[in-house]
Design a protein around this motif. Sequence first.
Motif, PDB file in Angstrom:
ATOM      1  N   ARG A  78       0.829  -1.205   0.000  1.00 60.03           N
ATOM      2  CA  ARG A  78       0.000   0.000   0.000  1.00 60.03           C
ATOM      3  C   ARG A  78       0.864   1.257   0.000  1.00 60.03           C
ATOM      4  NH1 ARG A  78      -5.097  -1.116   0.197  1.00 60.03           N
ATOM      5  NH2 ARG A  78      -5.772  -3.175   0.918  1.00 60.03           N
TER       6      ARG A  78
ATOM      7  N   GLU B 275      -5.154  16.871   4.273  1.00 60.52           N
ATOM      8  CA  GLU B 275      -4.855  16.154   3.037  1.00 60.52           C
ATOM      9  C   GLU B 275      -4.113  14.858   3.332  1.00 60.52           C
ATOM     10  OE1 GLU B 275      -4.575  15.149  -0.991  1.00 60.52           O
ATOM     11  OE2 GLU B 275      -5.891  16.503   0.124  1.00 60.52           O
TER      12      GLU B 275
ATOM     13  N   TYR C 233       1.504   3.119   3.694  1.00 62.09           N
ATOM     14  CA  TYR C 233       0.544   3.079   4.796  1.00 62.09           C
ATOM     15  C   TYR C 233       1.034   2.087   5.853  1.00 62.09           C
ATOM     16  CZ  TYR C 233      -3.368   0.952   7.298  1.00 62.09           C
ATOM     17  OH  TYR C 233      -4.174   0.405   8.266  1.00 62.09           O
TER      18      TYR C 233
ATOM     19  N   ARG D 276      -6.503  12.359   4.787  1.00 60.59           N
ATOM     20  CA  ARG D 276      -7.386  11.793   3.770  1.00 60.59           C
ATOM     21  C   ARG D 276      -6.701  10.649   3.027  1.00 60.59           C
ATOM     22  NH1 ARG D 276      -8.183  11.971  -1.477  1.00 60.59           N
ATOM     23  NH2 ARG D 276      -6.371  13.347  -1.806  1.00 60.59           N
ATOM     24  N   LEU D 277      -5.431  10.852   2.648  1.00 58.61           N
ATOM     25  CA  LEU D 277      -4.694   9.812   1.910  1.00 58.61           C
ATOM     26  C   LEU D 277      -4.497   8.558   2.760  1.00 58.61           C
ATOM     27  CD1 LEU D 277      -1.970  12.026   0.176  1.00 58.61           C
ATOM     28  CD2 LEU D 277      -3.895  10.895  -0.933  1.00 58.61           C
TER      29      LEU D 277
ATOM     30  N   LEU E  79      -6.020   7.623   5.683  1.00 57.65           N
ATOM     31  CA  LEU E  79      -7.251   6.981   6.138  1.00 57.65           C
ATOM     32  C   LEU E  79      -7.952   6.245   5.001  1.00 57.65           C
ATOM     33  CD1 LEU E  79      -8.699   9.683   8.575  1.00 57.65           C
ATOM     34  CD2 LEU E  79      -7.544   7.520   9.135  1.00 57.65           C
ATOM     35  N   GLY E  80      -7.775   6.720   3.767  1.00 55.28           N
ATOM     36  CA  GLY E  80      -8.318   5.979   2.624  1.00 55.28           C
ATOM     37  C   GLY E  80      -7.684   4.606   2.510  1.00 55.28           C
ATOM     38  N   GLU E  81      -6.366   4.547   2.666  1.00 60.36           N
ATOM     39  CA  GLU E  81      -5.670   3.248   2.646  1.00 60.36           C
ATOM     40  C   GLU E  81      -6.076   2.407   3.854  1.00 60.36           C
ATOM     41  OE1 GLU E  81      -3.809   1.938   0.390  1.00 60.36           O
ATOM     42  OE2 GLU E  81      -3.733   3.671  -0.970  1.00 60.36           O
ATOM     43  N   HIS E  82      -6.277   3.064   4.990  1.00 58.34           N
ATOM     44  CA  HIS E  82      -6.659   2.341   6.209  1.00 58.34           C
ATOM     45  C   HIS E  82      -8.012   1.650   6.036  1.00 58.34           C
ATOM     46  CE1 HIS E  82      -6.799   1.386  10.449  1.00 58.34           C
ATOM     47  NE2 HIS E  82      -7.980   1.996  10.570  1.00 58.34           N
ATOM     48  N   GLU E  83      -8.970   2.340   5.428  1.00 65.57           N
ATOM     49  CA  GLU E  83     -10.295   1.757   5.208  1.00 65.57           C
ATOM     50  C   GLU E  83     -10.229   0.601   4.215  1.00 65.57           C
ATOM     51  OE1 GLU E  83     -12.780   4.961   4.015  1.00 65.57           O
ATOM     52  OE2 GLU E  83     -12.736   5.970   5.968  1.00 65.57           O
ATOM     53  N   GLU E  84      -9.438   0.756   3.157  1.00 72.31           N
ATOM     54  CA  GLU E  84      -9.292  -0.334   2.188  1.00 72.31           C
ATOM     55  C   GLU E  84      -8.635  -1.551   2.832  1.00 72.31           C
ATOM     56  OE1 GLU E  84      -7.634   0.364  -1.590  1.00 72.31           O
ATOM     57  OE2 GLU E  84      -8.810   2.157  -2.026  1.00 72.31           O
TER      58      GLU E  84
END
Length: 553
Positions: free
Chosen positions: A381, A396, A482, A399-400, A402-407
Amino acid sequence: MLLRMAVCARLCGVGQSLRCRRRQRHSQADQESDPEMDMDVEEEERVVGKMKDDPDGSSCHKTCGAGPSGAGGGSGVTGYGCEDSGSACAGPPRPQSLLDLPPELLVEIFASLPGTALPNLALVCKKFRQILNTETIWRRRCTEEFGMKDDLRKMEIVGMSSRELYVKLLHPYRHILGLWQPDIGPYGGLLNVVADGLFIIGWMYLPPHDPRVEDPMRRRPLFRIHMWEKNKATVECMYGHKGPHKGDIQTVKLDEFSTKCNQTDHHRMPGGRQEEFRTWLEEEWGRTLEDIFHEHMQELILMKFIYTSQYDNCLTYRRIYLPPCLPSDLIQPGLFKGTYGSHGLEIIMLSFHGSKAKATKLTGDPNVPAGQLTVEIDLNRPVHLPDLEQQRNMEELSRLVLGEHEEAHRGSQARDAPSEGSEAGPSQGAEGSDVAPPTGAEGVEPGAGACSAPSEVQPFVLPLGVMARNEVYPRTCKMCFYGTGLIAGHGFTSPERTPGLFVLFDDDRFGFIWLELKSFSLYSRLTDQLSHAQAPSMERFESMLCNMQSWTS
């Protein structure tokens, strides 16, 4: 040992060749023979026939093992010759056993054997025992097994033989050489035991003073074993401020030993505990308590002094290994110093495990103790940083990441969920987690994410509002990934893995941004040479990591 000696003997020419033994057997045999023996006779006759047609004697050399022209030169066989009638070999007899070899060859053979095999070899016969008194043998063992080439010259000046050094010091204490973690509650530590001339010394490695993470490590001797008295090795405690004094070392079990001080009064100072604390604070932090204005930090420092000083160097140590290095690793694994806010600098071990990188604490604190997995990085990741202006924006960056964290969370749930039509339920999902790629990384091999991330150097700056103990951090980076960092309350209560950003600056430095704490940790490689510390295998290393977590959980 016998197998290795047999190989050495064959290389030195001990014993007859197979052809010569067959000729002797045929010359002494009766007329009665079985079919197997008849085949040997026919084969021998074919060889003899070839020898008659070979005027330069090359076949004889090959058959009986004699050298070519070096054995006598010319076409005549002056070394180990053979008669064309098929009788036994003529010429000087070959050695029949190791005892027939000249002493200089025996010295060479014995010097190539491991030192642990030599005591049994001395029991074979008087000749072997006399040859094993040769200094060359023990000098080579000290050099090859303990790397003491330069130290041996110093020993000869004081009249200490290599044999005495090996037998009385290096061999009896070989099991404590290498890296160890002391059992000091949550604080842990790093001990390196080395052979140094007439000494074996246990050095406690201490991080630089906070926050100078790129400074070299500091060392403090905790114990030493010396050979000043030739009849035995002596153990001394080096803790405290009154010089060496009596100590003891005991082997508890495999990969574990303990130290004991027999004169703890040597650790006390005339001014009492207050003077001891001020001295310890100067060594540990490089400052006085008045220089530390943060009240919470003062409490943490005082707590550590009270906890660690109670042991008086009577400690138990467990062996640790350096992580194995594989060609697919992002950077060379190893030991690093890192900043941990009010807790100061701590030592971690970076290791690679397929698509994961792990940073394990060797030293710790009351919140997250030594042995715990402080940072875990998902190499599948990568995070592509925006331009410098956007990097300054904490929202910003969040956002980057936490997006990887959710995926990653959704991918973990998908792997753990039972597949349709499965009778095994969750167990099959657990088995599949080893091979199923995470969501968004379909078809990616373990560790392949590192290759897909941009490897060229790019500008880097910390977002506004992120706290850093050391403002002098690199302003360029190579890759970002990540990851998750472990945070917990005092006493390792309510531990939780929270998202963050792993930043690779170069081969010797990396950082981690803790999103929830809005904090930045900078890590710098420990460059000291650490011998006797390589892991025997990846399996042993993995097992050690699991055990380290259980020691402090």
